[in-house]
Design an enzyme around this catalytic site. Structure first.
Site, PDB file in Angstrom:
ATOM      1  N   HIS A 187       0.820  -1.219   0.000  1.00 17.99           N
ATOM      2  CA  HIS A 187       0.000   0.000   0.000  1.00 17.99           C
ATOM      3  C   HIS A 187       0.854   1.270   0.000  1.00 17.99           C
ATOM      4  O   HIS A 187       0.385   2.331  -0.409  1.00 17.99           O
ATOM      5  CB  HIS A 187      -0.971   0.004   1.178  1.00 17.99           C
ATOM      6  CG  HIS A 187      -0.335   0.205   2.515  1.00 17.99           C
ATOM      7  ND1 HIS A 187       0.159  -0.828   3.276  1.00 17.99           N
ATOM      8  CD2 HIS A 187      -0.116   1.335   3.237  1.00 17.99           C
ATOM      9  CE1 HIS A 187       0.650  -0.352   4.398  1.00 17.99           C
ATOM     10  NE2 HIS A 187       0.494   0.951   4.412  1.00 17.99           N
ATOM     11  N   GLU A 230       6.777   4.463  14.077  1.00 14.90           N
ATOM     12  CA  GLU A 230       5.428   4.494  14.627  1.00 14.90           C
ATOM     13  C   GLU A 230       5.514   4.722  16.127  1.00 14.90           C
ATOM     14  O   GLU A 230       6.448   4.259  16.787  1.00 14.90           O
ATOM     15  CB  GLU A 230       4.708   3.179  14.328  1.00 14.90           C
ATOM     16  CG  GLU A 230       4.466   2.950  12.849  1.00 14.90           C
ATOM     17  CD  GLU A 230       3.667   1.689  12.593  1.00 14.90           C
ATOM     18  OE1 GLU A 230       2.434   1.781  12.483  1.00 14.90           O
ATOM     19  OE2 GLU A 230       4.282   0.614  12.515  1.00 14.90           O
ATOM     20  N   ASP A 268       8.263  -7.218   8.415  1.00 15.26           N
ATOM     21  CA  ASP A 268       6.995  -6.513   8.272  1.00 15.26           C
ATOM     22  C   ASP A 268       7.112  -5.253   7.423  1.00 15.26           C
ATOM     23  O   ASP A 268       6.188  -4.908   6.690  1.00 15.26           O
ATOM     24  CB  ASP A 268       6.451  -6.146   9.662  1.00 15.26           C
ATOM     25  CG  ASP A 268       5.058  -5.549   9.612  1.00 15.26           C
ATOM     26  OD1 ASP A 268       4.223  -6.047   8.837  1.00 15.26           O
ATOM     27  OD2 ASP A 268       4.806  -4.580  10.342  1.00 15.26           O
ATOM     28  N   HIS A 280       8.108  -2.285   2.159  1.00 17.06           N
ATOM     29  CA  HIS A 280       7.958  -0.836   2.049  1.00 17.06           C
ATOM     30  C   HIS A 280       9.294  -0.122   1.834  1.00 17.06           C
ATOM     31  O   HIS A 280       9.457   0.671   0.892  1.00 17.06           O
ATOM     32  CB  HIS A 280       7.313  -0.266   3.314  1.00 17.06           C
ATOM     33  CG  HIS A 280       5.970  -0.832   3.634  1.00 17.06           C
ATOM     34  ND1 HIS A 280       5.109  -1.320   2.680  1.00 17.06           N
ATOM     35  CD2 HIS A 280       5.323  -0.978   4.820  1.00 17.06           C
ATOM     36  CE1 HIS A 280       4.002  -1.744   3.264  1.00 17.06           C
ATOM     37  NE2 HIS A 280       4.110  -1.552   4.556  1.00 17.06           N
TER      38      HIS A 280
END
Length: 513
Positions: free
Chosen positions: A205, A243, A262, A267
């Site tokens: 995404h 984060e 992850d 990404h």
């Protein structure tokens, strides 16, 4: 190759070659497996509504949910309605919803339930007749990777994966794409036994975010940056995804996976590829993918890995004015869990453009703030006609692309401080999406779902990209497994001391976003 089913709306006032004309998906449907999960409720269903609200879906578009719940079409319709009302980006319009709701269907069953897939096939066939979906169907696997083989086998057995001539069938896969190189190859083989590679869309995404795509515009639409985008001028590159949240309630997904698998494998390595790639001949899928593959093929970890990589696990600390617990106190995590919540690696890209320029990638939970950015840090000027007192507050020039939040670009450079003396310090020149454009950026899933329906694979990693990313990362994961437990770091800080030392050894420092 099958017809993409795309329709281009034509404005008579525009030239036929005008690429600004919106591309509207042709007749089709989307089937979502795992439709009761958070991703479906918070992202996928709202994105589909937003596309319909923007007029980018065909009038007869159909949305089919597949799950074990004892629902009928109306029950599922209410779930979609509530998700849209709560999470859609665009305003709710009753006429748009009613048109979308006419094409909503639900099939009850489990992944190993053969009659349920027969029912799914019958439902899609009926939609072809009633809604005009034309035999074009996309299957979104919003499910754990362990369930992929059985679902793919069922789609093949029921002939749902085989399109009629001139039609298409596509499959959408969410990360993780395996947990190492060996498993990624096995997963690719399983998928490609049922769907040809051109029909496989692996969702990352981040690649749907406007600011990520703007890296290409920044580099190749401007003469300003390309001449200095190389080892002659660039000192190093830092790519950060931080984060401030913990992992409470996510043990089932995260434990045993960790930060590197992850985030870095997909990404951050994709961001590196966009940053380091050569200019493509054009923006066709093949041209973009070829350049990314070249970069990833030339990328490797800098050794020795015990000095050039770092991993950590957040411990108790203060964040946002309140005390938070460490990972080992989070629900679902074992007291001896070795899952890392912070990972940092040093990479080199062995090409003429980037020889000698380190790329530092880091990601973590419970860090100082939520931010994703790409910083290109330039070398200091070779000769400064200033004494040390004049430039004591001057750092290195940097171009920082803010992916989230506060999407935009910052250029940091030195400027004279007003006054009678010659004193130079850093100043920032800012570009903000929110201030420069009146049109709100679409959500990443809007762009990517539309690309699936259009058959536009530019922003989806192919087999080679996935496997090359694992080839790059695997040695670090193996090194960490041999080292044992990750280093603890206090929640609310910027990671373990070993990560700070990783850059200090080279005379550099991590940015504090």
């Amino acid at each position: 190759m099958a017809d993409s089913g795309a329709t281009v709306w034509k404005n008579p006032l525009r030239d036929e070659r005008d690429k600004r004309a919106p591309r509207i998906a042709g007749p089709c449907s989307m089937v979502i497996f795992g439709v009761t999960g958070d991703l479906s409720r918070k992202k996928l269903m709202p994105a589909i509504y937003d596309l319909a609200n923007r007029g980018l879906l065909p009038p007869g578009f159909a949305l089919v949910g597949f799950a074990r719940r004892d629902w009928d079409d109306e029950d599922f319709g209410r779930v979609v309605h509530d998700s849209v009302r709560t999470h859609a980006r665009t305003e709710f319009r009753e006429e748009v919803w009613e048109r979308l709701a006419e094409g909503i269907r639900f099939v009850q069953g489990t992944f190993d339930d053969e009659p349920a897939f027969e029912e799914l096939a019958a439902t899609l066939s009926k939609l072809d007749e009633e809604r005009g979906t034309g035999g074009n169907h996309a299957f979104y696997l919003s499910i754990p990777p362990s369930a992929f083989p059985v679902v793919l086998e069922q789609l093949s057995r029921s002939q749902l994966a085989q399109p009629a001539p001139g039609r298409w069938r596509r499959v959408v896969i969410e990360k993780p794409f395996g947990h190492d190189l060996t498993s990624a190859k096995q997963l690719n083989e399983v998928v490609n036994r049922v769907f040809p590679e051109e029909s496989v869309f692996r969702i990352d995404h981040y690649l749907g975010k406007e600011t990520v795509q703007n890296i290409l515009a920044l580099r190749f639409a401007n003469q300003l940056f390309e001449p200095i985008w190389n080892a002659h001028y660039v000192d190093h590159v830092q790519i950060t995804m931080a984060e401030d949240i913990g992992l409470g309630g996510r043990a089932g997904y995260y434990d045993g996976i960790g930060a590197a698998r992850d985030v870095i494998q997909n990404h951050l390595l994709q961001l590196l590829a966009f940053t380091a790639m050569e200019e493509p001949l054009n923006f066709t899928p093949d041209a973009l993918q070829n350049e990314k593959i070249k970069v990833l093929s030339a990328t490797k970890l800098i050794e020795p890995l015990d000095e050039t990589t770092a991993r950590g696990q957040y411990a108790t600390g203060w964040q946002g004015g309140e005390q938070v617990v460490g990972l080992l106190e989070e629900s679902g995590f074992a007291k001896d869990s070795t899952t890392e919540t912070y990972a940092a690696i040093s990479l080199e890209v062995d090409t003429r453009r980037w020889a000698g320029v380190p790329f530092y990638l880091r990601t973590g939970k419970r860090l100082g703030r939520r931010v994703t950015e790409l910083a290109v840090v330039f070398k200091r000027a070779p000769h400064l006609p200033f004494d040390a007192t004049m430039t004591g507050e001057l750092g290195q020039n940097a171009l920082v692309i803010r992916v989230q939040p506060d999407e935009g670009i910052t250029l940091r450079f030195g400027s004279k401080v007003p006054g009678s003396s010659m004193e130079v310090r850093d100043v920032n020149m800012d570009f903000s999406y929110g201030e420069s454009f009146t049109v709100a950026s679409p959500e990443a899933y809007e762009r990517l779902i539309l690309d699936v329906l259009l058959g536009e694979p530019s922003l989806f990693p192919v087999n080679a990209e996935v496997e090359l990313s694992w080839r790059i990362l695997d040695p670090a994961i193996e090194q960490w497994a041999a080292d044992g437990k990750p280093e603890p770091y206090e929640s609310g800080t910027w990671g373990p001391e070993s990560a700070q030392e990783m850059l200090r050894r080279t005379g550099r420092e991590w940015r504090r976003p």
